[in-house]
Each structure stands twice: as structure tokens, then as C-alpha cells.
Design a protein around this motif. Sequence first.
Motif, PDB file in Angstrom:
ATOM      1  N   ILE A 570       0.851  -1.184   0.000  1.00  0.00           N
ATOM      2  CA  ILE A 570       0.000   0.000   0.000  1.00  0.00           C
ATOM      3  C   ILE A 570       0.886   1.232   0.000  1.00  0.00           C
ATOM      4  O   ILE A 570       2.105   1.137   0.141  1.00  0.00           O
ATOM      5  CB  ILE A 570      -0.936   0.016   1.233  1.00  0.00           C
ATOM      6  N   ALA A 571       0.280   2.411  -0.164  1.00  0.00           N
ATOM      7  CA  ALA A 571       1.046   3.649  -0.117  1.00  0.00           C
ATOM      8  C   ALA A 571       1.649   3.798   1.272  1.00  0.00           C
ATOM      9  O   ALA A 571       0.942   3.971   2.248  1.00  0.00           O
ATOM     10  CB  ALA A 571       0.149   4.844  -0.433  1.00  0.00           C
ATOM     11  N   GLY A 572       2.963   3.691   1.339  1.00  0.00           N
ATOM     12  CA  GLY A 572       3.633   3.870   2.622  1.00  0.00           C
ATOM     13  C   GLY A 572       3.602   2.663   3.522  1.00  0.00           C
ATOM     14  O   GLY A 572       3.607   2.827   4.745  1.00  0.00           O
ATOM     15  N   GLY A 573       3.600   1.444   2.985  1.00  0.00           N
ATOM     16  CA  GLY A 573       3.666   0.313   3.888  1.00  0.00           C
ATOM     17  C   GLY A 573       3.299  -1.019   3.284  1.00  0.00           C
ATOM     18  O   GLY A 573       3.047  -1.146   2.085  1.00  0.00           O
ATOM     19  N   LEU A 574       3.313  -2.036   4.158  1.00  0.00           N
ATOM     20  CA  LEU A 574       2.952  -3.403   3.808  1.00  0.00           C
ATOM     21  C   LEU A 574       1.933  -3.930   4.796  1.00  0.00           C
ATOM     22  O   LEU A 574       2.036  -3.671   6.007  1.00  0.00           O
ATOM     23  CB  LEU A 574       4.184  -4.314   3.862  1.00  0.00           C
ATOM     24  N   ARG A 575       0.960  -4.681   4.299  1.00  0.00           N
ATOM     25  CA  ARG A 575       0.022  -5.399   5.159  1.00  0.00           C
ATOM     26  C   ARG A 575       0.322  -6.894   5.063  1.00  0.00           C
ATOM     27  O   ARG A 575       0.525  -7.415   3.976  1.00  0.00           O
ATOM     28  CB  ARG A 575      -1.418  -5.097   4.746  1.00  0.00           C
ATOM     29  N   PHE A 576       0.317  -7.539   6.219  1.00  0.00           N
ATOM     30  CA  PHE A 576       0.707  -8.942   6.322  1.00  0.00           C
ATOM     31  C   PHE A 576      -0.516  -9.797   6.618  1.00  0.00           C
ATOM     32  O   PHE A 576      -1.297  -9.493   7.520  1.00  0.00           O
ATOM     33  CB  PHE A 576       1.748  -9.090   7.438  1.00  0.00           C
ATOM     34  N   TYR A 577      -0.694 -10.870   5.837  1.00  0.00           N
ATOM     35  CA  TYR A 577      -1.807 -11.788   5.986  1.00  0.00           C
ATOM     36  C   TYR A 577      -1.257 -13.207   6.126  1.00  0.00           C
ATOM     37  O   TYR A 577      -0.167 -13.519   5.639  1.00  0.00           O
ATOM     38  CB  TYR A 577      -2.721 -11.751   4.751  1.00  0.00           C
ATOM     39  N   SER A 578      -2.008 -14.076   6.768  1.00  0.00           N
ATOM     40  CA  SER A 578      -1.634 -15.488   6.811  1.00  0.00           C
ATOM     41  C   SER A 578      -2.884 -16.332   6.989  1.00  0.00           C
ATOM     42  O   SER A 578      -3.936 -15.841   7.409  1.00  0.00           O
ATOM     43  CB  SER A 578      -0.634 -15.763   7.938  1.00  0.00           C
ATOM     44  N   SER A 579      -2.766 -17.609   6.644  1.00  0.00           N
ATOM     45  CA  SER A 579      -3.874 -18.553   6.817  1.00  0.00           C
ATOM     46  C   SER A 579      -3.477 -19.594   7.857  1.00  0.00           C
ATOM     47  O   SER A 579      -2.296 -19.799   8.136  1.00  0.00           O
ATOM     48  CB  SER A 579      -4.218 -19.238   5.495  1.00  0.00           C
ATOM     49  N   ASN A 580      -4.472 -20.265   8.415  1.00  0.00           N
ATOM     50  CA  ASN A 580      -4.229 -21.276   9.439  1.00  0.00           C
ATOM     51  C   ASN A 580      -4.148 -22.691   8.877  1.00  0.00           C
ATOM     52  O   ASN A 580      -4.009 -23.645   9.628  1.00  0.00           O
ATOM     53  CB  ASN A 580      -5.328 -21.224  10.507  1.00  0.00           C
ATOM     54  N   GLY A 581      -4.226 -22.818   7.572  1.00  0.00           N
ATOM     55  CA  GLY A 581      -4.153 -24.132   6.948  1.00  0.00           C
ATOM     56  C   GLY A 581      -4.329 -24.027   5.456  1.00  0.00           C
ATOM     57  O   GLY A 581      -4.717 -22.968   4.926  1.00  0.00           O
ATOM     58  N   PRO A 582      -4.050 -25.109   4.727  1.00  0.00           N
ATOM     59  CA  PRO A 582      -4.202 -25.085   3.267  1.00  0.00           C
ATOM     60  C   PRO A 582      -5.619 -24.709   2.846  1.00  0.00           C
ATOM     61  O   PRO A 582      -6.605 -25.203   3.411  1.00  0.00           O
ATOM     62  CB  PRO A 582      -3.870 -26.535   2.868  1.00  0.00           C
ATOM     63  N   ASN A 583      -5.706 -23.804   1.871  1.00  0.00           N
ATOM     64  CA  ASN A 583      -6.973 -23.370   1.274  1.00  0.00           C
ATOM     65  C   ASN A 583      -7.907 -22.660   2.247  1.00  0.00           C
ATOM     66  O   ASN A 583      -9.089 -22.472   1.954  1.00  0.00           O
ATOM     67  CB  ASN A 583      -7.708 -24.554   0.632  1.00  0.00           C
ATOM     68  N   GLN A 584      -7.391 -22.265   3.420  1.00  0.00           N
ATOM     69  CA  GLN A 584      -8.197 -21.474   4.340  1.00  0.00           C
ATOM     70  C   GLN A 584      -7.987 -19.996   4.054  1.00  0.00           C
ATOM     71  O   GLN A 584      -7.014 -19.585   3.431  1.00  0.00           O
ATOM     72  CB  GLN A 584      -7.842 -21.806   5.788  1.00  0.00           C
ATOM     73  N   ALA A 585      -8.915 -19.178   4.515  1.00  0.00           N
ATOM     74  CA  ALA A 585      -8.894 -17.749   4.218  1.00  0.00           C
ATOM     75  C   ALA A 585      -7.635 -17.087   4.764  1.00  0.00           C
ATOM     76  O   ALA A 585      -7.161 -17.412   5.855  1.00  0.00           O
ATOM     77  CB  ALA A 585     -10.134 -17.084   4.817  1.00  0.00           C
ATOM     78  N   LEU A 586      -7.093 -16.167   3.986  1.00  0.00           N
ATOM     79  CA  LEU A 586      -5.978 -15.346   4.445  1.00  0.00           C
ATOM     80  C   LEU A 586      -6.538 -14.227   5.315  1.00  0.00           C
ATOM     81  O   LEU A 586      -7.394 -13.459   4.876  1.00  0.00           O
ATOM     82  CB  LEU A 586      -5.220 -14.769   3.251  1.00  0.00           C
ATOM     83  N   ARG A 587      -6.045 -14.120   6.539  1.00  0.00           N
ATOM     84  CA  ARG A 587      -6.535 -13.119   7.487  1.00  0.00           C
ATOM     85  C   ARG A 587      -5.472 -12.049   7.716  1.00  0.00           C
ATOM     86  O   ARG A 587      -4.283 -12.347   7.815  1.00  0.00           O
ATOM     87  CB  ARG A 587      -6.904 -13.773   8.812  1.00  0.00           C
ATOM     88  N   TYR A 588      -5.932 -10.807   7.815  1.00  0.00           N
ATOM     89  CA  TYR A 588      -5.017  -9.704   8.105  1.00  0.00           C
ATOM     90  C   TYR A 588      -4.442  -9.876   9.506  1.00  0.00           C
ATOM     91  O   TYR A 588      -5.163 -10.162  10.461  1.00  0.00           O
ATOM     92  CB  TYR A 588      -5.751  -8.367   8.000  1.00  0.00           C
ATOM     93  N   ARG A 589      -3.127  -9.707   9.624  1.00  0.00           N
ATOM     94  CA  ARG A 589      -2.456  -9.861  10.920  1.00  0.00           C
ATOM     95  C   ARG A 589      -1.894  -8.538  11.440  1.00  0.00           C
ATOM     96  O   ARG A 589      -2.139  -8.167  12.570  1.00  0.00           O
ATOM     97  CB  ARG A 589      -1.327 -10.888  10.814  1.00  0.00           C
ATOM     98  N   SER A 590      -1.123  -7.846  10.634  1.00  0.00           N
ATOM     99  CA  SER A 590      -0.515  -6.595  11.092  1.00  0.00           C
ATOM    100  C   SER A 590       0.082  -5.861   9.899  1.00  0.00           C
ATOM    101  O   SER A 590       0.124  -6.390   8.791  1.00  0.00           O
ATOM    102  CB  SER A 590       0.566  -6.865  12.148  1.00  0.00           C
ATOM    103  N   SER A 591       0.553  -4.650  10.161  1.00  0.00           N
ATOM    104  CA  SER A 591       1.147  -3.815   9.113  1.00  0.00           C
ATOM    105  C   SER A 591       2.506  -3.302   9.566  1.00  0.00           C
ATOM    106  O   SER A 591       2.751  -3.136  10.768  1.00  0.00           O
ATOM    107  CB  SER A 591       0.249  -2.616   8.777  1.00  0.00           C
ATOM    108  N   VAL A 592       3.366  -3.060   8.596  1.00  0.00           N
ATOM    109  CA  VAL A 592       4.622  -2.355   8.833  1.00  0.00           C
ATOM    110  C   VAL A 592       4.648  -1.203   7.850  1.00  0.00           C
ATOM    111  O   VAL A 592       4.541  -1.406   6.639  1.00  0.00           O
ATOM    112  CB  VAL A 592       5.850  -3.262   8.634  1.00  0.00           C
ATOM    113  N   MET A 593       4.773   0.019   8.376  1.00  0.00           N
ATOM    114  CA  MET A 593       4.663   1.208   7.552  1.00  0.00           C
ATOM    115  C   MET A 593       6.050   1.786   7.269  1.00  0.00           C
ATOM    116  O   MET A 593       6.844   2.014   8.189  1.00  0.00           O
ATOM    117  CB  MET A 593       3.780   2.255   8.237  1.00  0.00           C
TER     118      MET A 593
END
Length: 635
Positions: A570-593
Motif C-alpha cells: 500500500i502507499a507507505g507500507g505493507l500489510r501482512f496476511y496469513s492462513s491457518n491451513g491449506p486453502n483457508q482464508a488469508l486473514r489480516y495480521r498486522s502492518s509495517v509502515m
Amino acid sequence: MKRWMLLFLIVVSLVLPQASSAAEQQCFEQTGFCTDGRFLEYWRQNGGLEVFGYPLSTIEIVYNQDSQMHFLTQQFERARFELHPEFAAPYDMLLGRLGDDLLRYRNIDSAMLPREAGAKAGCLWFETTGHNVCNQANGLGFMSYWQNHGLNDPKLDAFGRSLQLFGYPLTEPAIETNANGDSVLTQHFERARFEWHPNQSDQFKVLLGLVGKESQQLVYGESSSLSELTLVNNTLFFTADDGVHGRELWKSDGTEAGTSLVKDLKVGAEWSGIYELAAVNQGVIFAVNKQDKDYQLWFSDGTEAGTRLIKSFGPNAKINNLKTLGNGSIFWVNDAVHGIEPWYSNGTETGTYLLSDINPGLADSAVYNNYGSYWVDYAPIAGGMAFFAQNIQIGNQIWWTDGSIANTRQVSRLDKSGGMLELEALDEQHLIATSYQNTTMGVWNITLATGEQQLLASYLIIATTRNPAPVVQLTQAGGMVYYLSKTQNGTITLWQTNGQASQTIQPNLQGYKAENLLAANDQLYVKLISSHGIQAGWWYFDSSKGLTQLTPLPLRIQASNNGLLGWESIAGGLRFYSSNGPNQALRYRSSVMGKQTSFPDTANDRFFAIPSFQYGTELWYNDGSTLRMVKDIHP
């Protein structure tokens, strides 16, 4: 250059009189700065000292990072003024998003904060950001202050004037420590920070934070220039510059205490010359360039005593393409006797040797491209490594090695006039390769043991583009190899093969077009765009079930032990997502700006080199639910 400077001065002279040559000027002994012209007029019309505070700088041309343009700018205690003469008043003066800037400096991505459930009685509700603005006492508080102050524009209603001055609320009220060290109830807005001071008189119970002063005092971190992140068991090896020793070899276990310099190869602040690492035998092998005087191969077990020279190859060696193989590493080097050829090392001098002089004598067996350099496409298979190499007699072919001289052999017998581009293991016995000849490129199935080869499909080479290859991104998943095919008119299609020509086909993508492929946990993921060129995010695919959407976001995704990791730039940073298993939804975890221009370097799913405003590019760690910085290596 002189013409450019003259033009620049003419443009500046057209703008400066509006701010600096007006008859009236007001100076403030409290800070020692003055303001005048349109800056002074705007300051007076829209709140003066109470809203903006004293000036903290002269009126000067400043580069705006967000717009990447220069503007006449002046910093005040609670605001930053930017003059935009291309707009009509009052919008010729724009206020910087200092409230948001200070949040981003703390790695708070306001757009991703939890939204409130809805409107609260007696409060102002902002659907856009999902926050309420309320009073803290009868008739007094953030809501009243917001409603009673605004931009001096008679064309707007009261709400619109306040919105133009302060912007939307970005947070819920919370206790924070302000610049004076006081713990106060605080709410952040796009262009301001409201503070509640209950012990003050009613007029001063709501004060605006000194966001201009604080933003002016921010210290932006120095980058430690992290590179070559390489994981060995639970220890990360990498190169970094701490500002004292130059860029040297470091290690980390993911804790601040366990992150340290391994050895200062070149004493002082200069670069040591380390430029490539590979995990081997409880440590790393790495290449060192001694300022083009000598290319060397080194080994380290993570201790200073255990970091040692393996072999010197001379000034023209140019060691490249280190890749872990068994208990050692395959690599390519010119030893001044055999040309650029494949070698192997287990981290010792006696265990470092030429695998085969594939192109005998001083000639190279490395495969060159059209831009004066060479590449290697490795494919791990059957406990060894398949790779491309060339010989003047047999042309470009596929070779295989298990790291021993005796078991380094030619596999394919393709036409010697052709060239090789990509290589992927279909299973432990078969390789899928692309080979071009004249105006066509073929996709081949090569049997590892016998060299038997079968043409699966052929495609016309795209002669009008910089990268003419019509077949790219060979990717193995679920017993298939997938790839993208590009046609002369620019159409990109997805193909799959199980190694049989009759089963080399185009899967149904439901009208979408494929853009990128990724294999993770034996599953294929496809980044799609619509027929109108609109991003459609990532989908997972198999030949029996077809497409299922994973996320609509155009993330950069990578495999992890439990599922997937995703990065959104994104403008001025990164958003980090991860899933809890194969083919599961990617969930927002945190950002580093930070001043992000690319996605982070990574060793696996735990360690990342990420830039932030506060620390520069440093080492970060994924603990499964969020990101944390490991250590500020270059303070």
C-alpha cells in the motif's frame, strides 16, 4: 543542467511572491519564525494559534513523499501547510495528514483497525472509518470541539467545514502519553490529534496535540541493508550493515539477544564482499568478492572460529548460483582452467571439486541469454539436482547430479541447435522442460533414467517482445505441471500436463485470465484478472474441482508450513496476511509502515527484511499471528 535550474527558479519566483513578498508579516518570538502572505492569511482565517500553533520553520520548497512533488511548505506546531496555487481558495492551501503520519510511524495502519459496531447515542458517527466522536462531559469534549472549528468556506455546511480542517477520525479514544509526558485521553484524526485535559478550564479541556512539532522531530531509521536471508535448521544467516563493521555475516534465532555479528571479514565500515549464501551441513557456504581481485568460497557454522576460507578461485571466477544439494552446495565458477562449470562443496577444501568439465577446456558450459549473462534453472529430483548446461558438440541439454563426480551425467538428447529456458520436476522420474528452436518453443517430458523424451506441445515464439518466450512459470502441484502460454496478440492462457501429450490441455478458468502461478502444500494457486483487465485476486485450482477463490486482494503470496502468507503493498507500507491451513482464508495480521518499494526479502515463512519509517530496513519475525522486529541492527 543550467537550463533546468533557470526554469526551476522562474517557476519558484512565480509562486514565492504569494507567500513571501506580501506587505504584512507576523513573527513569533516564541519560536523565532515568521509567516506571511497566503500562509498568514490561511492561518488567521481557520483557527490561528489555537488550531495551528506557532510556526516552526520558514516558508520553503519541500518534497512531498506521498505526491512525489515539491510545494511551498511551512511547518506549524499542529499542522503542515502546503501551497497549491493551481487550486482556488481556500483549497490552495492543503494541510498535511500529520495525524495519520504519526500513527504510521508507530506502525499503526488506521484503515485496518477494528471498526466500532455503529453509531452511539449523542455522538457523531463516521461510517467511512467506522468510529464515533463523542463528548467527554456535558456539552464538552471531542465532538463539540470538532463541530465548532472548521475551514473558512461559506460554501460548506458546518460538518463539511470541520471535515476539511480535521479529516475523519482514525482511532477510538484511548489513554496515551503525549509529547509533554502527560497521560491523556486521545483520539487521532487525519490531520490532528485531540487530547482531553479535564483539569483545565472549559476553554482548554480539549487541546490539539502538537502533531506538527512531533512530526518534525521524528527520526527515520537507517537501513541495515539486509540481504541473502538463509535458514539453517532454526538459525537464520544473512548479511547486514550495523554502521560500524560494514555489510558482514550475521545470524539470528529470532530474538534480539540471539542476533549477532558472526565475523568481521573486512575490518572497518567497508563491505566485506559477501554476496551469495547457501545452507549446507549445519552452516552456510558463501561467496566473497575481494574487490574483483579474488573470488573466494567460505564456510561458517555460526561462530567466529568456525568461519573460514574454503577455496580461492582468482580474479575472474565470479562464483554464482549456490544451491543446497545434500550436505553441500552445487555452484558455478570459472577456475581459469575449465571455464564456467558446475562445482560442488561440502564446506571443506577437500570436499570442494569440479563436478564435470561439460564444455571442455576454457569454454563455458553455463547457458547464456541474449543480454550477456547466464542463468541456471535447478530442479530438485530423485535425491539430486537437474540443471541446464551446454556443450559445443551436443548443444544445450539437461544434466543431473547427486553431488558426486561419478553420478554427474547428461540426461536429455534434444536437438543441439535449440536452447533451454525452464525446468520442473513432474515426479521423481520425469522432468518437464521448455526448449526453443527457430520460431517455436516446445514443452517436453524427459525421463530422468533413460533420457527418453516426448514433445507435449509447441508454441510460436513472440518475436516482438523483450521476453519472447511463449511458455513461462512451469509449476508443479498435485501431480501436474502447470504453465502460462503467451500468444502473439498478448493473450495469456493457463495450461496443465500430466506428462502425456493428449493430456496437455487448457483448464477452464471461467472467463478469467491467469497472471501468476504459485505452488504451496501441493496445491496450485492462480492470480487472475478479468476479461476487462481488473484484478480478481488469488484462486486455488485443481483439475477435478476447478477454481475456488482464496482472496480478492492482489497479494504477493508465498508458502508456509501451515498454509499461506500474503503481502499487500500500500502507499507507505505493507500489510501482512496469513492462513491457518491449506486453502483457508488469508486473514489480516498486522502492518509495517515505511517507504516501501518492493515486497520483503524472505528466507522462509518466519524471517523477513522489511522497511519501516522508525527503524529503516531491519529483520522481522513472524510468530504465527503478527510481525515483530527482531533487532535494530543499524540504530
